[in-house]
Scaffold this motif. Structure first.
Motif, PDB file in Angstrom:
ATOM      1  N   LEU A 152       0.826  -1.203   0.000  1.00 22.35           N
ATOM      2  CA  LEU A 152       0.000   0.000   0.000  1.00 22.35           C
ATOM      3  C   LEU A 152       0.864   1.259   0.000  1.00 22.35           C
ATOM      4  O   LEU A 152       2.014   1.255   0.436  1.00 22.35           O
ATOM      5  CB  LEU A 152      -0.935   0.002   1.208  1.00 22.35           C
ATOM      6  CG  LEU A 152      -1.909  -1.182   1.282  1.00 22.35           C
ATOM      7  CD1 LEU A 152      -2.816  -1.063   2.483  1.00 22.35           C
ATOM      8  CD2 LEU A 152      -2.744  -1.292  -0.003  1.00 22.35           C
ATOM      9  N   ASP A 153       0.272   2.350  -0.483  1.00 15.25           N
ATOM     10  CA  ASP A 153       0.941   3.650  -0.567  1.00 15.25           C
ATOM     11  C   ASP A 153       0.613   4.434   0.703  1.00 15.25           C
ATOM     12  O   ASP A 153      -0.542   4.820   0.916  1.00 15.25           O
ATOM     13  CB  ASP A 153       0.451   4.384  -1.816  1.00 15.25           C
ATOM     14  CG  ASP A 153       1.233   5.660  -2.083  1.00 15.25           C
ATOM     15  OD1 ASP A 153       2.217   5.915  -1.369  1.00 15.25           O
ATOM     16  OD2 ASP A 153       0.850   6.401  -3.004  1.00 15.25           O
ATOM     17  N   VAL A 154       1.629   4.664   1.539  1.00 17.23           N
ATOM     18  CA  VAL A 154       1.434   5.214   2.877  1.00 17.23           C
ATOM     19  C   VAL A 154       2.309   6.443   3.069  1.00 17.23           C
ATOM     20  O   VAL A 154       3.435   6.501   2.571  1.00 17.23           O
ATOM     21  CB  VAL A 154       1.798   4.141   3.946  1.00 17.23           C
ATOM     22  CG1 VAL A 154       1.730   4.720   5.349  1.00 17.23           C
ATOM     23  CG2 VAL A 154       0.887   2.931   3.814  1.00 17.23           C
ATOM     24  N   ARG A 155       1.783   7.420   3.821  1.00 17.77           N
ATOM     25  CA  ARG A 155       2.609   8.502   4.352  1.00 17.77           C
ATOM     26  C   ARG A 155       2.513   8.471   5.869  1.00 17.77           C
ATOM     27  O   ARG A 155       1.413   8.302   6.422  1.00 17.77           O
ATOM     28  CB  ARG A 155       2.187   9.871   3.813  1.00 17.77           C
ATOM     29  CG  ARG A 155       2.662  10.124   2.387  1.00 17.77           C
ATOM     30  CD  ARG A 155       2.312  11.504   1.886  1.00 17.77           C
ATOM     31  NE  ARG A 155       3.056  12.568   2.575  1.00 17.77           N
ATOM     32  CZ  ARG A 155       2.987  13.854   2.230  1.00 17.77           C
ATOM     33  NH1 ARG A 155       2.218  14.234   1.208  1.00 17.77           N
ATOM     34  NH2 ARG A 155       3.682  14.759   2.892  1.00 17.77           N
ATOM     35  N   LEU A 156       3.656   8.627   6.526  1.00 16.92           N
ATOM     36  CA  LEU A 156       3.729   8.591   7.983  1.00 16.92           C
ATOM     37  C   LEU A 156       4.323   9.906   8.465  1.00 16.92           C
ATOM     38  O   LEU A 156       5.473  10.220   8.166  1.00 16.92           O
ATOM     39  CB  LEU A 156       4.601   7.414   8.424  1.00 16.92           C
ATOM     40  CG  LEU A 156       4.861   7.237   9.921  1.00 16.92           C
ATOM     41  CD1 LEU A 156       3.559   7.061  10.693  1.00 16.92           C
ATOM     42  CD2 LEU A 156       5.788   6.037  10.164  1.00 16.92           C
TER      43      LEU A 156
END
Length: 490
Positions: A25-29
């Motif tokens: 999945l494409d995630v930003r943290l």
């Protein structure tokens, strides 16, 4: 449009990010702090969380960074009374990591952050969430920089003061006793043995404690403050205070914090496409080392469900996150509060920790994904933790090794179950299914309480999703419908 924006890069947000990234999945943290947390704070990693860390592939690092909990030494004037907070357990085939691990929170963060780096996931420190709006397709989040981030889902793992929870309008029910505070200090103490967690009791619970932190000279100090006290945290003042109480010299202070034992839980874990997890959803007293562990398990529960829904499973699967996790958080909240209350009365019994704190017996049985009216084995029900066991199969010596990864696992016990195993239909999209044939007379069959032919489906978070003993194809289809997997399409 990214898949998931996560606010908060502590143990909860980092666990969730790692689980989502390994699902592709494409995630930003993001995290509003300028850098990773540097103190010891939550330092107990329970056995169930260690099993999660094995699944993520970081347990060996965590064990190397941590150490066992020492005996307590209760100082009563010139006498030091030894006291065992929790009994030691022998590892078994079903429970390979039976004891709590002493691991300062900064090192837990570091272990997970190194994992994220290996996975290619960047952590955006110094990035503050200002607010968000959501619609039927996603969430638009505004950052303090002015940037707007569009995501399918937003998760707040941003602590007790969660900006996500507040912006979502989620009520945080409970109480905070502003007069009950504890000063936490990481520092060196000259002349104090490192084979004890030292405690100097005081009237009304005004204790001083010093726990040795592994692989360092530091201790974590806990100093209960008076209700009206504003502590001086300068090193000279802390050293003078500690010496007056214990006769020992404190130096080289590395970190200080004042802790207030909030006792709160959200009324809802989800508002539309927005979720809260960890301290953003529930905050506990420190007693029993439950808060961090409960939060990390939140992430473990939510991660695979987000992955399935993003692959096409029904959105209703995400409702089971709150329905499974909130009752557990409420129970843990009550237990940690009960233990904490004993400190005020200087009860040594309140320092005892048992099986409940290890979180191995927590179950989702009777919840939306584990209905009560389904088959069970001699020892296990749907919704229970799937135990480990020796397993002589391709590429694995133990079931936990076979479970490792973001997939479901289907165990076939007995010849009839083994025959049907390759014929069962599994959706092309979402998490994969690993099929394992296990003999009916194996150690695993005994551990799982299997007395005949059976199929046991293990969820990606290591809990039993289904037990099938008859009508193989239709019962299995019903089980994966309950788990929200049947609608996933490639």
């Amino acid at each position: 449009m990214i898949d998931v924006l996560i606010a908060g890069a502590g143990p909860v947000g980092s666990t969730l990010a790692a689980d989502l990234v390994r699902r592709g999945l494409d995630v930003r943290l993001i995290d509003k702090a300028p850098r990773a947390f540097e103190g010891s704070r939550a330092k107990g990693i329970q056995p169930r969380t260690q099993e999660l860390f094995e699944d993520l592939g970081v347990l060996d690092e965590a064990l190397a960074e941590g150490g066992p909990y020492p005996l307590m030494g209760v100082h009563l004037g010139p006498i030091t009374v030894p006291w065992r907070m929790q009994r030691k357990h022998r590892p078994t085939a079903a429970v390979p990591y039976p004891d709590i691990l002493l691991l300062p929170q900064s090192r837990t963060d570091a272990v997970l952050h190194r994992l994220l780096q290996r996975l290619g996931q960047h952590i955006e420190f110094g990035t503050t969430l200002e607010g968000f709006v959501q619609d039927e397709d996603g969430v638009t989040t505004t950052l303090a920089s002015g940037e707007q981030v569009r995501s399918r889902f937003l998760v707040g793992a941003d602590g007790g003061g969660s900006a996500v929870r507040k912006a979502a309008g989620i009520r945080f029910a409970g109480e905070t006793d502003q007069t009950d505070r504890t000063l936490l200090v990481d520092a060196v103490i000259d002349g104090l043995s490192r084979d004890r967690w030292h405690v100097w009791p005081g009237l009304g619970g005004m204790y001083v404690g010093a726990c040795p932190l592994p692989h360092s000279e530091l201790f974590q100090l806990m100093i209960r403050l008076r209700p009206d006290e504003t502590p001086d945290v300068a090193e000279a003042a802390l050293a003078a205070r500690f010496q007056a109480r214990t006769g020992l010299r404190l130096r080289d202070v590395a970190w200080t914090s004042v802790f207030r034992p909030n006792v709160r839980i959200v009324e809802r874990y989800r508002v539309g496409r927005v979720f809260v997890a960890g301290d953003a959803a529930h905050v506990h007293t420190p007693a029993g080392a439950q808060g961090l562990n409960t939060g990390v398990q939140d992430a473990y529960n939510l991660g695979w469900k987000l992955g399935q829904v993003l692959a096409g499973a029904p959105d209703a699967l995400l409702d089971s996150y709150e329905l499974e996790r909130r009752p557990i958080a409420a129970h843990v909240l009550g237990r940690s509060s009960e233990l904490y209350a004993g400190i005020d009365k200087n009860r040594l019994a309140s320092m005892k920790r048992g099986d409940e704190e290890r979180q191995l017996e927590l179950s989702y049985f009777g919840g939306p994904l584990a209905p009560a009216a389904v088959p069970a084995t001699r020892t296990l029900r749907v919704g229970d933790r799937a135990p480990d066991s020796p397993y002589d199969g391709p590429g694995a010596r133990r079931l936990f090794e076979a479970f490792r990864g973001p997939h479901f696992t289907l165990l076939a016990f007995g010849p009839e179950a083994a025959e049907i195993l390759p014929q069962l239909t599994w959706p092309a999209g979402g998490a994969a299914l690993h099929r394992i044939e296990i003999g009916s007379s194996s150690a695993a069959a005994d551990t799982y309480g299997i007395t005949g032919d059976a199929l046991v489906l293990i969820r990606p978070d290591g809990y039993i999703g289904a037990i099938v003993t008859a009508d193989w194809e239709s019962s299995f289809a019903d089980a994966i419908l309950t788990l929200g997997a049947v609608a996933c399409q490639s």
